[in-house]
Scaffold this active site. Structure first.
Site, PDB file in Angstrom:
ATOM      1  N   ASP A  12       1.024  -1.233  -0.179  1.00 42.28           N
ATOM      2  CA  ASP A  12       0.083   0.064   0.243  1.00 42.28           C
ATOM      3  C   ASP A  12       1.237   1.467   0.249  1.00 42.28           C
ATOM      4  O   ASP A  12       2.109   1.620   1.057  1.00 42.28           O
ATOM      5  CB  ASP A  12      -1.224   0.457   1.287  1.00 42.28           C
ATOM      6  CG  ASP A  12      -2.010   1.314   1.398  1.00 42.28           C
ATOM      7  OD1 ASP A  12      -2.922   0.720   1.477  1.00 42.28           O
ATOM      8  OD2 ASP A  12      -1.603   1.996   0.969  1.00 42.28           O
ATOM      9  N   MET A  13       0.551   2.328  -1.105  1.00 36.21           N
ATOM     10  CA  MET A  13       1.708   2.985  -1.640  1.00 36.21           C
ATOM     11  C   MET A  13       1.636   4.454   0.119  1.00 36.21           C
ATOM     12  O   MET A  13      -0.001   4.588   0.473  1.00 36.21           O
ATOM     13  CB  MET A  13       1.403   3.702  -2.216  1.00 36.21           C
ATOM     14  CG  MET A  13       1.763   2.517  -3.838  1.00 36.21           C
ATOM     15  SD  MET A  13       2.975   2.528  -3.696  1.00 36.21           S
ATOM     16  CE  MET A  13       3.873   4.770  -3.786  1.00 36.21           C
ATOM     17  N   ASP A  17      -3.603   2.813  -4.947  1.00 32.32           N
ATOM     18  CA  ASP A  17      -2.371   2.161  -4.835  1.00 32.32           C
ATOM     19  C   ASP A  17      -2.476   0.903  -3.991  1.00 32.32           C
ATOM     20  O   ASP A  17      -1.153   1.179  -2.879  1.00 32.32           O
ATOM     21  CB  ASP A  17      -1.894   3.625  -4.129  1.00 32.32           C
ATOM     22  CG  ASP A  17      -2.620   3.922  -1.953  1.00 32.32           C
ATOM     23  OD1 ASP A  17      -3.593   2.578  -2.545  1.00 32.32           O
ATOM     24  OD2 ASP A  17      -2.254   3.750  -1.730  1.00 32.32           O
ATOM     25  N   GLU A  18      -3.042   0.430  -4.183  1.00 41.03           N
ATOM     26  CA  GLU A  18      -2.338  -0.636  -3.070  1.00 41.03           C
ATOM     27  C   GLU A  18      -2.836  -2.236  -4.320  1.00 41.03           C
ATOM     28  O   GLU A  18      -3.804  -2.440  -5.024  1.00 41.03           O
ATOM     29  CB  GLU A  18      -3.598  -1.067  -1.780  1.00 41.03           C
ATOM     30  CG  GLU A  18      -4.748  -1.073  -2.241  1.00 41.03           C
ATOM     31  CD  GLU A  18      -5.626  -1.491  -0.287  1.00 41.03           C
ATOM     32  OE1 GLU A  18      -4.965  -1.941   0.228  1.00 41.03           O
ATOM     33  OE2 GLU A  18      -6.805  -0.681  -0.621  1.00 41.03           O
TER      34      GLU A  18
HETATM   35  N1  DCP Z   1      -8.328   8.495  -1.286  1.00 38.93           N
HETATM   36  C1  DCP Z   1      -9.540   9.406  -1.742  1.00 38.93           C
HETATM   37  N2  DCP Z   1     -10.685   9.154  -0.532  1.00 38.93           N
HETATM   38  C2  DCP Z   1     -10.491   8.531   0.314  1.00 38.93           C
HETATM   39  C3  DCP Z   1      -9.597   8.193   0.565  1.00 38.93           C
HETATM   40  C4  DCP Z   1      -8.763   8.352  -0.040  1.00 38.93           C
HETATM   41  O1  DCP Z   1      -9.273  10.017  -2.979  1.00 38.93           O
HETATM   42  N3  DCP Z   1     -11.995   9.316   1.351  1.00 38.93           N
HETATM   43  C5  DCP Z   1      -7.528   8.589  -2.420  1.00 38.93           C
HETATM   44  C6  DCP Z   1      -6.280   8.993  -1.631  1.00 38.93           C
HETATM   45  C7  DCP Z   1      -5.144   7.812  -1.859  1.00 38.93           C
HETATM   46  C8  DCP Z   1      -5.602   6.841  -2.717  1.00 38.93           C
HETATM   47  O2  DCP Z   1      -7.026   6.906  -2.748  1.00 38.93           O
HETATM   48  O3  DCP Z   1      -4.146   8.871  -1.527  1.00 38.93           O
HETATM   49  C9  DCP Z   1      -5.003   5.186  -1.309  1.00 38.93           C
HETATM   50  O4  DCP Z   1      -5.551   5.884  -0.231  1.00 38.93           O
HETATM   51  P1  DCP Z   1      -4.915   5.075   0.561  1.00 38.93           P
HETATM   52  O5  DCP Z   1      -6.340   4.940   1.764  1.00 38.93           O
HETATM   53  O6  DCP Z   1      -4.071   4.295   1.190  1.00 38.93           O
HETATM   54  O7  DCP Z   1      -4.337   6.186   1.712  1.00 38.93           O
HETATM   55  P2  DCP Z   1      -2.406   7.091   1.610  1.00 38.93           P
HETATM   56  O8  DCP Z   1      -2.899   5.737   0.491  1.00 38.93           O
HETATM   57  O9  DCP Z   1      -2.837   9.143   0.812  1.00 38.93           O
HETATM   58  O10 DCP Z   1      -2.446   6.944   2.284  1.00 38.93           O
HETATM   59  P3  DCP Z   1      -1.473   5.976   3.554  1.00 38.93           P
HETATM   60  O11 DCP Z   1       0.116   6.134   3.937  1.00 38.93           O
HETATM   61  O12 DCP Z   1      -2.573   5.965   4.824  1.00 38.93           O
HETATM   62  O13 DCP Z   1      -2.387   4.873   2.661  1.00 38.93           O
HETATM   63 MG    MG Z   2      -2.066   3.553   0.385  1.00 41.68          MG
END
Ligand code: DCP
Ligand code: MG
Length: 397
Positions: free
Chosen positions: A14-15, A108-109
């Site tokens: 997961d990024m 991203d996962e």
């Molecule tokens: N995303 C979005 N709205 C949300 C949750 C996520 O648009 N409510 C989008 C933005 C994130 C991407 O999806 O960058 C991936 O979601 P993640 O839950 O994996 O969150 P991140 O990668 O940003 O952060 P983390 O480091 O917690 O995984």
């Molecule tokens: Mg992520």
């Protein structure tokens, strides 16, 4: 050893702060700063934010005005979905070069099955290499979890974010899970958690020891499955894209769409994007499903089947549009989705071969070339500009 099931190694990647990290990579001047990515609109919410911004209490789905109040000096950026999709493809390519069994979960996962790769240095070595390649080649940070199953792998990748590397072995799973709150088990939402709490069950360890009768009261026929998960057991396979049961696309809008005309245009786009994905995967299907989520989150799905395999945009659209016409669109629509299921690989491998209509085939191929080159956002046959899209997802099951 005879009779003993060979242990699997599943990797979940997961990024970290995905959209925000891409922005920081594309704009080096934002590195080290609080960066908030989100739509600039009435519905403006935070899509994600950099870890620097998280220190101020900002998080996904928070209204942008709240984020601005918490950290006025943060860099606020709009969502550039096409760019994130592009980077996502590069990440998925690294995964596909690593294992033939890759299941993408979101932009991203993904899960990778690394079982039986001892000759390549073993699962842990490969997992570290995946994380290192993402850093080296894309200059992005990922958190990874390595475990004997999907449930534990996903749990593991989340334990030491950002840039975490967590390996859980079968032997340590149960004691690791025991103190965690029951909500860590997917499928246990707020309601189920509240019910469990009424029985005095807060942790996964307590759940494992709970009487079957009680579990059945809360989870019905899923009780056994929930207890297995609580003990760290999960035998779901990693299902690669080619074996997906459905392929599709859904979009959440900045502003609710009103009426058939507005939805019609979006369904046209979604049918085109779904068709492109199908053809890329070399698949065709028989059933088209339209998903409509209203402003109040009430969601309806409708399906229609064709007696022959379909993969052309026009065929998908015809069925989807028919379904849309039967759907109540008098209230605002927040999300639309189109999926094709009952998938098959047409007998003569290239799906493009079963074109009865050469004109149709030529047009679809021309669009495919453009989308392959510039990404699926390039074509908007309908009238709604791409800027009104809040979130896109590729539902796959
Ligand atoms: N995303 C979005 N709205 C949300 C949750 C996520 O648009 N409510 C989008 C933005 C994130 C991407 O999806 O960058 C991936 O979601 P993640 O839950 O994996 O969150 P991140 O990668 O940003 O952060 P983390 O480091 O917690 O995984
Ligand atoms: Mg992520």
């Amino acid at each position: 050893m005879e009779g003993q099931k060979q242990e699997r190694w599943i990797l979940h990647v997961d990024m970290d702060a995905f959209y925000a990290s891409v922005e920081q990579q594309d704009h080096p001047e934002y590195q080290g700063l609080p960066v908030v990515v989100g739509g600039r609109s009435a519905r403006g919410v935070v899509a994600t934010c950099s870890y620097e911004a998280r220190q101020y209490g900002i998080h996904s789905a928070m209204p942008l005005f709240t984020a601005r109040r918490l950290c006025p000096q943060a860099v606020f950026l709009p969502v550039r979905m096409a760019r994130y999709t592009e980077v996502s493809e590069q990440i998925m390519n690294i995964f596909r070069e690593t294992s033939p069994l890759v299941e993408q979960l979101s932009v991203d996962e993904a899960f990778l099955d690394l079982s039986g790769m001892e000759r390549l240095g073993g699962a842990e070595h490969i997992a570290r290499e995946v994380q290192a390649r993402i850093a080296r080649e894309l200059h992005l940070s990922a958190s990874v979890g390595l475990a004997p199953n999907k449930f534990l792998a996903k749990l593991a990748s989340d334990l030491r974010k950002p840039h975490g590397f967590v390996r859980i072995t079968a032997g340590e799973a149960e004691s690791l899970l025991a103190p965690m709150p029951v909500r860590k088990i997917f499928g246990i939402g707020t309601q189920a958690a509240r019910k469990l709490e009424q029985f005095g069950i807060v942790t996964i360890g307590q759940l494992v020891r709970t009487d079957s009768m009680v579990l059945r009261q809360v989870f019905g026929s899923n009780a056994g499955r929930v207890r297995d998960l609580a003990r760290g057991l999960d035998d779901r396979p990693v299902v690669p894209e080619e074996e997906a049961k459905s392929i599709g696309k859904e979009t959440t809008f900045e502003h609710d769409l009103m009426g058939y005309e507005a939805c019609h245009d979006r369904i046209l786009d979604l049918a085109g994007q779904t068709g492109w994905r199908l053809r890329k995967a070399g698949l065709a299907g028989r059933t088209v499903t339209v998903k409509v989520r209203y402003g109040d989150f009430h969601t309806v799905t409708r399906s229609a089947s064709s007696d022959r395999l379909i993969a052309w945009d026009e065929d998908i659209f015809r069925l989807a549009d028919g379904l849309l016409r039967k759907t109540d669109l008098r209230q605002g629509v927040r999300l639309l989705g189109v999926t094709v299921s009952d998938l098959q690989r047409p007998d003569d491998a290239p799906v493009l071969a079963f074109a009865e209509d050469e004109r149709l085939a030529r047009r679809n191929r021309a669009l495919d070339v453009l989308k392959d080159k510039f990404g699926e956002q390039i074509i908007h046959r309908g009238g709604t500009p791409a800027a009104t899209i809040r979130k896109e997802r590729n539902p796959q099951s």
